[in-house]
Design an enzyme around this catalytic site. Sequence first.
Site: not given
Length: 395
Positions: A48, A50, A73, A111, A139, A234, A243, A272
């Site tokens: 939560a 960034t 974290f 987490a 992440a 990716y 993913k 982004l």
Amino acid sequence: MIIEPRTRGFICLTSHPTGCEQNVLNQIEYVKSKGKIEGAKKVLVLGASTGFGLASRITSAFGSDAATIGVFFDKAPTEGRPGSPGYYNTAAFEKHAHKAGLYAKSINGDAFSNEIKQEVVNLIKEDLGQIDLVIYSLASPVRTHPNTGKRYKSVLKPIGEVFTNKTVDFHTGVVSEISINPAEGDDIENTVTVMGGEDWKMWIDALKAENLLTEGATTVAYSYIGPEVTKPVYRNGTIGAAKDHLEATAFEITDDLKSIGGKAYVSVNKALVTQASSAIPVIPLYISLLFKVMKDKEIHEGCIEQIQRLYSERLFGGDLALDEKGRIRVDDWEMYDDVQEEVAELWEKATTENLSEIGDLQGYSDEFFNLFGFKVPGVNYKADVNEVVKIPSEK
């Protein structure tokens, strides 16, 4: 102390509490300017502090007046040593949420661990009773498995063959060629274990077992697909395997939530500048070209614009507009044919000499430093600042 940016490669070793707070305030003001969203009222955001996770927490709170619990974290500051940006972001978020009369509590810890899951379960029981939206935005490059204690490390590698293409050092603007060797041994399995859907499902299982999810509860995890040029490293690489696992897990969770009418979705978001994406070779060059094209077309979005649109138009707007694989797509503007064609043309031309003209390397660099609270307009970086900030809900 006076805090200045100190960088090493793709990370910034310092962060600025006033700059981070201004960043959070800017996002809050943006969400408020877009009007109310008839959304979830009790929200748990995992990851939560960034990027998309922070934007989700801000949009939930200031778009829908939601009570939020945030898990992350992050490193707390000590005298003479700034904390991590996520810590300062959370302190600022809670401060302004409380000022607006909104419930906001945060738990700083791993987490992935059973201990933090139990702490969150206890907090929900004590304060909120149930949750109607769970955002999964973790992440991390490493994960210690909560049941076995084994530590897994993710890698960013192509699968099958060496990948060679252009990249840019966004600090210097030097465009060069990079080669990345393919995955070997347990690379794929390890990356899936860290970044796939197993932990997401563990969270939902833990909440459901304690009857902490409302009737019709929704959970959303974030993913990325990207263009042809980044595919080998990716989407078709080790991260893409993770993913794929994450996206498959959404269907498993939806099956598990049938008894309460719940649903799990994956939202595919735009490329982004985040701490995670800065570490991926090729991506900074792609993003700097993409930003130029999308800004010229006046369709550029940052994290907060993306998530506000996800909430207002998709999750709570009456039309999820799912793709053929059941995913929500808010990367739709990035993937417009004309956008991708122009980026592909610029990619072929990009050199050290012309990148500042044909791309938006300055925009990329500014956004990177913004993540750490630097180069934020309106902040006086020559002023002394108190680095020891506390998150209001911290014990």
